[in-house]
Enzyme design. Structure first.
Site, PDB file in Angstrom:
ATOM      1  N   LYS A   1      14.380 -12.417 -11.311  1.00  0.00           N
ATOM      2  CA  LYS A   1      13.482 -11.853 -10.303  1.00  0.00           C
ATOM      3  C   LYS A   1      13.905 -12.319  -8.910  1.00  0.00           C
ATOM      4  O   LYS A   1      14.035 -11.532  -7.987  1.00  0.00           O
ATOM      5  CB  LYS A   1      12.059 -12.293 -10.631  1.00  0.00           C
ATOM      6  CG  LYS A   1      10.995 -11.722  -9.734  1.00  0.00           C
ATOM      7  CD  LYS A   1       9.621 -12.087 -10.293  1.00  0.00           C
ATOM      8  CE  LYS A   1       8.527 -11.793  -9.294  1.00  0.00           C
ATOM      9  NZ  LYS A   1       7.206 -12.163  -9.783  1.00  0.00           N
TER      10      LYS A   1
ATOM     11  N   GLU B   1      19.755 -22.206 -13.115  1.00  0.00           N
ATOM     12  CA  GLU B   1      20.384 -22.015 -14.423  1.00  0.00           C
ATOM     13  C   GLU B   1      21.058 -20.647 -14.510  1.00  0.00           C
ATOM     14  O   GLU B   1      22.207 -20.512 -14.965  1.00  0.00           O
ATOM     15  CB  GLU B   1      19.327 -22.107 -15.547  1.00  0.00           C
ATOM     16  CG  GLU B   1      18.693 -23.462 -15.733  1.00  0.00           C
ATOM     17  CD  GLU B   1      17.416 -23.627 -14.937  1.00  0.00           C
ATOM     18  OE1 GLU B   1      17.291 -23.028 -13.845  1.00  0.00           O
ATOM     19  OE2 GLU B   1      16.529 -24.370 -15.402  1.00  0.00           O
TER      20      GLU B   1
ATOM     21  N   GLY C   1       6.994 -13.068 -13.963  1.00  0.00           N
ATOM     22  CA  GLY C   1       8.144 -13.304 -14.843  1.00  0.00           C
ATOM     23  C   GLY C   1       7.810 -13.130 -16.312  1.00  0.00           C
ATOM     24  O   GLY C   1       8.481 -12.396 -17.040  1.00  0.00           O
ATOM     25  N   ARG C   2       6.752 -13.804 -16.778  1.00  0.00           N
ATOM     26  CA  ARG C   2       6.440 -13.756 -18.222  1.00  0.00           C
ATOM     27  C   ARG C   2       5.803 -12.436 -18.640  1.00  0.00           C
ATOM     28  O   ARG C   2       5.491 -12.245 -19.815  1.00  0.00           O
ATOM     29  CB  ARG C   2       5.566 -14.954 -18.608  1.00  0.00           C
ATOM     30  CG  ARG C   2       4.292 -15.119 -17.803  1.00  0.00           C
ATOM     31  CD  ARG C   2       3.720 -16.525 -17.985  1.00  0.00           C
ATOM     32  NE  ARG C   2       2.624 -16.824 -17.063  1.00  0.00           N
ATOM     33  CZ  ARG C   2       2.782 -17.245 -15.819  1.00  0.00           C
ATOM     34  NH1 ARG C   2       3.993 -17.389 -15.315  1.00  0.00           N
ATOM     35  NH2 ARG C   2       1.740 -17.539 -15.065  1.00  0.00           N
TER      36      ARG C   2
ATOM     37  N   GLU D   1       2.060 -21.226 -19.874  1.00  0.00           N
ATOM     38  CA  GLU D   1       2.392 -21.153 -18.447  1.00  0.00           C
ATOM     39  C   GLU D   1       1.249 -20.466 -17.686  1.00  0.00           C
ATOM     40  O   GLU D   1       1.040 -20.716 -16.503  1.00  0.00           O
ATOM     41  CB  GLU D   1       3.706 -20.388 -18.254  1.00  0.00           C
ATOM     42  CG  GLU D   1       4.411 -20.727 -16.950  1.00  0.00           C
ATOM     43  CD  GLU D   1       5.829 -20.205 -16.895  1.00  0.00           C
ATOM     44  OE1 GLU D   1       6.751 -21.000 -17.154  1.00  0.00           O
ATOM     45  OE2 GLU D   1       6.028 -19.019 -16.619  1.00  0.00           O
TER      46      GLU D   1
ATOM     47  N   HIS E   1       6.351 -24.469 -45.829  1.00  0.00           N
ATOM     48  CA  HIS E   1       7.090 -25.560 -46.476  1.00  0.00           C
ATOM     49  C   HIS E   1       7.386 -26.687 -45.506  1.00  0.00           C
ATOM     50  O   HIS E   1       8.205 -27.551 -45.791  1.00  0.00           O
ATOM     51  CB  HIS E   1       8.386 -25.024 -47.094  1.00  0.00           C
ATOM     52  CG  HIS E   1       8.104 -24.027 -48.172  1.00  0.00           C
ATOM     53  ND1 HIS E   1       8.066 -24.368 -49.504  1.00  0.00           N
ATOM     54  CD2 HIS E   1       7.795 -22.717 -48.113  1.00  0.00           C
ATOM     55  CE1 HIS E   1       7.761 -23.297 -50.222  1.00  0.00           C
ATOM     56  NE2 HIS E   1       7.587 -22.280 -49.397  1.00  0.00           N
TER      57      HIS E   1
ATOM     58  N   LYS F   1      12.060 -27.170 -10.691  1.00  0.00           N
ATOM     59  CA  LYS F   1      13.176 -26.505 -10.002  1.00  0.00           C
ATOM     60  C   LYS F   1      13.572 -27.320  -8.762  1.00  0.00           C
ATOM     61  O   LYS F   1      14.748 -27.517  -8.475  1.00  0.00           O
ATOM     62  CB  LYS F   1      12.786 -25.082  -9.585  1.00  0.00           C
ATOM     63  CG  LYS F   1      12.692 -24.079 -10.731  1.00  0.00           C
ATOM     64  CD  LYS F   1      12.454 -22.644 -10.216  1.00  0.00           C
ATOM     65  CE  LYS F   1      12.378 -21.632 -11.342  1.00  0.00           C
ATOM     66  NZ  LYS F   1      12.186 -20.255 -10.901  1.00  0.00           N
TER      67      LYS F   1
HETATM   68  C1  G6Q Z   1       7.526 -16.798 -15.542  1.00  0.00           C
HETATM   69  C2  G6Q Z   1       8.051 -17.835 -14.678  1.00  0.00           C
HETATM   70  C3  G6Q Z   1       9.440 -18.300 -15.015  1.00  0.00           C
HETATM   71  C4  G6Q Z   1      10.544 -17.377 -14.498  1.00  0.00           C
HETATM   72  C5  G6Q Z   1      11.880 -18.105 -14.586  1.00  0.00           C
HETATM   73  C6  G6Q Z   1      13.033 -17.234 -14.139  1.00  0.00           C
HETATM   74  O1  G6Q Z   1       6.454 -16.295 -15.424  1.00  0.00           O
HETATM   75  O2  G6Q Z   1       7.927 -17.429 -13.376  1.00  0.00           O
HETATM   76  O3  G6Q Z   1       9.631 -18.496 -16.393  1.00  0.00           O
HETATM   77  O4  G6Q Z   1      10.552 -16.190 -15.228  1.00  0.00           O
HETATM   78  O5  G6Q Z   1      11.822 -19.274 -13.835  1.00  0.00           O
HETATM   79  O6  G6Q Z   1      12.879 -16.835 -12.827  1.00  0.00           O
HETATM   80  P1  G6Q Z   1      13.801 -15.724 -12.220  1.00  0.00           P
HETATM   81  O7  G6Q Z   1      13.563 -14.446 -12.942  1.00  0.00           O
HETATM   82  O8  G6Q Z   1      13.419 -15.623 -10.764  1.00  0.00           O
HETATM   83  O9  G6Q Z   1      15.221 -16.171 -12.392  1.00  0.00           O
END
Ligand code: G6Q
Length: 560
Positions: free
Chosen positions: A208, A214, A284-285, A370, A401, A527
């Protein structure tokens, strides 16, 4: 005012005192039609919540709590696009992404602009692109068709697409393999690339912000790998079938971006025509429904992707319009509150009895924890009650199990959602019946338990010599609550419904606790901190700017 200060909360507290020792198995004996009373069938999805420590009165009181929290207007505010993500001043409109093209179209405005034309434009662009890859019109820089798609992203830009791609792999198109790289641990990207042919590999950079450490590290590693394999001016060049001279070409032909930050995408070298946009009102989620779902669409085809959206829309309409006493996400959310806040249950289990849903618990962990792992209300007050539970799970029957022991005979109450499909897409029934018999047996056993009398009879029949010594170990208290979610068949549509059902459950709980379920400042902290330590790790100096433990660990890694 905190929800815990309402009359409705106090009334539930009182009710809990009456209910805490009530045995479900007795209610089942006394109440004819308990299953019919406490189950809902909606478009191929059966939600059975009869194996909970509830009476009609419990539900009535929980529904009153929902009213006290003004749940109805909060739901409407989300669907209408009000800026309910208050700390980031954003609307929350993942539901608009699944609005079907053919439905009578009602406009949603964000900052004075109708957002639907943009949603449709990106969906159409995705459709066009998927078609071009599948019909082999869009090819790699050496003219070969793509066989492998690597989605590079993390958190919301990984968990949703990875979970859905695996869950729907029965529906995948022939000739395309999907891979997901998320961890900044170099092993992830290195091991993935090890078996790939650079000429036939397409990288999707899903971010996003297009700044996540990462993802950018993995994207750069992928870029370097591709260039080193395909470009003649690199010493490590192994030579594709047609070595490339212009370094920009492989990135333009093998990299796609899914992002809200188009300037950063362009700067990375990705062709803006290969960038798929989404917007700040997609969390994001909650983003698998947006361009972030491109890896899903490439794997299962656009028509299946649209079915996934339609399934979610079907659940959206149910959530938005159905009376609360027949509303599945509302009831799920309220039951969760009943156990979290009154029975003090710290965790929530989720057990999918389906191998394809292997990653579903991991997806739910982010969605729930989250969103509602927060201690401050929207007005900035500390809560004096528990909020989001720890969510965990593994597929059944494997989970039986391992950790089921603790659910059956441990010392804490763990409410569990059991998810299964009536029909198995692969199996003719032989093993599926074994699977389903386990699904059914577990919820029954958790509810009924096994009394000392029953154990004694069993031991006697087995002529056990040490019956007295063994007896206490074989007693099961029972009365462990479960929901059974039984879906006709795993399809893109039913999976869309299932995911949206959980999204809305999480919404309900956040709304009642008065949290902002759509920010994630806890993630942001990590972060920032890692960015400060990285240059310290890279320097030759002894570090003394942290606490002695952190200093000690940094210096130990640096052998100082
Ligand atoms: C989700 C969070 C988080 C995000 C990641 C990746 O709701 O905001 O998990 O999706 O940190 O972020 P980017 O899509 O900006 O790389």
């Amino acid at each position: 005012m905190l929800i815990s200060n309402t009359r409705e909360w106090a009334s539930l507290n009182k009710h809990y005192n009456e209910m805490q020792h009530v045995q479900m198995k007795e209610m089942f004996v006394q109440e004819e039609g308990r299953f019919e009373r406490f189950s809902i069938h909606f478009k191929g999805l059966l939600f059975d919540y009869s194996k909970n420590i509830i009476t009609k009165e419990t539900i009535d009181r929980l529904l009153k709590l929902a009213e006290a929290a003004d749940l109805k207007s909060k739901i409407n505010a989300m669907f209408r696009g009000q800026k309910i993500n208050t700390t980031e001043k954003r609307a929350v409109l993942h539901t608009a992404l699944r609005y079907p093209v053919k439905a009578s179209y009602s406009q949603i405005f964000v900052n004075g602009e109708d957002i639907y034309p943009d949603i449709k434009r990106v969906l159409d662009k995705m459709e066009d692109f998927v078609e071009q890859v599948h019909t082999k019109k869009f090819r790699g820089v050496t003219g070969k068709k793509f066989t492998d798609i690597v989605n590079i992203g993390i958190g919301g830009s990984d968990l949703g697409p990875a979970m859905v791609t695996e869950a729907l792999s029965y529906y995948k198109v022939k000739g395309i393999r999907s891979h997901f790289v998320s961890n900044v641990d170099g092993t992830d990207i290195i091991n993935t690339c090890l078996h790939l042919n650079p000429e036939t590999t397409l990288f999707i950079i899903a971010s996003k912000t297009f700044t996540t450490q990462e993802t950018m590290a993995n994207a750069n590693a992928a870029k370097n790998w591709l260039l080193s394999k395909l470009c003649v001016n690199d010493s490590k060049n192994k030579g594709g079938t047609t070595p490339i001279i212009d370094e920009n070409l492989p990135v333009k032909k093998h990299f796609i971006a899914l992002s809200t930050n188009i300037p950063a995408v362009t700067e990375f070298g990705i062709d803006p025509n290969n960038a798929f946009e989404f917007w700040d009102w997609v969390g994001g989620r909650y983003s698998l429904w947006s361009a972030i779902g491109l890896s899903i669409a490439l794997s299962i085809g656009m028509s299946n992707f649209r079915d996934l959206l339609l399934g979610a829309y079907t659940m959206d309409e149910h959530f938005r319009n159905e009376d609360f006493d027949k509303n599945i996400p509302v009831l799920m959310g309220l039951l969760g509150i009943w156990y979290r806040n009154f029975f003090n249950a710290a965790s929530q289990g989720v057990i999918p009895y389906d191998q394809y849903l292997r990653r579903f618990p991991a997806f739910l962990q982010q969605l729930d924890m989250e969103s509602n792992g927060k201690h401050t209300t929207k007005d900035g007050y500390d809560v004096d009650f528990q909020t989001g539970p720890i969510v965990w799970g593994e597929p059944g029957t494997n989970a039986q199990h391992s950790f089921f022991q603790l659910i059956h005979q441990g010392t804490q109450m763990i409410p569990v959602d059991f998810i299964a499909f009536k029909e198995n897409v692969n199996d003719d029934g032989t093993q599926h019946n074994i699977l389903l018999s386990n699904f059914l047996a577990q919820t029954e056993a958790l509810m009924k338990g096994k009394t000392a009398k029953e154990v004694a009879a069993e031991l006697k029949a087995a002529k056990e010599k040490d019956a007295a010594g063994i007896l206490p170990h074989k007693v099961f208290a029972g009365n462990k609550p479960t929901n059974s979610i039984l879906i006709d068949k795993l399809t893109p549509h039913s999976l869309g419904m299932l995911i949206a059902m959980y999204e809305h459950k999480v919404f309900v709980q956040g709304a009642l606790w008065n949290l902002n379920s759509f920010d994630q400042w806890g993630v942001e902290l990590g972060k920032q901190l890692a960015k400060k330590i990285l240059p310290e790790l890279q320097s030759n100096d002894k570090i003394s700017t942290h606490d002695s433990s952190t200093n000690g660990l940094i210096n130990y890694i640096k052998n100082l």
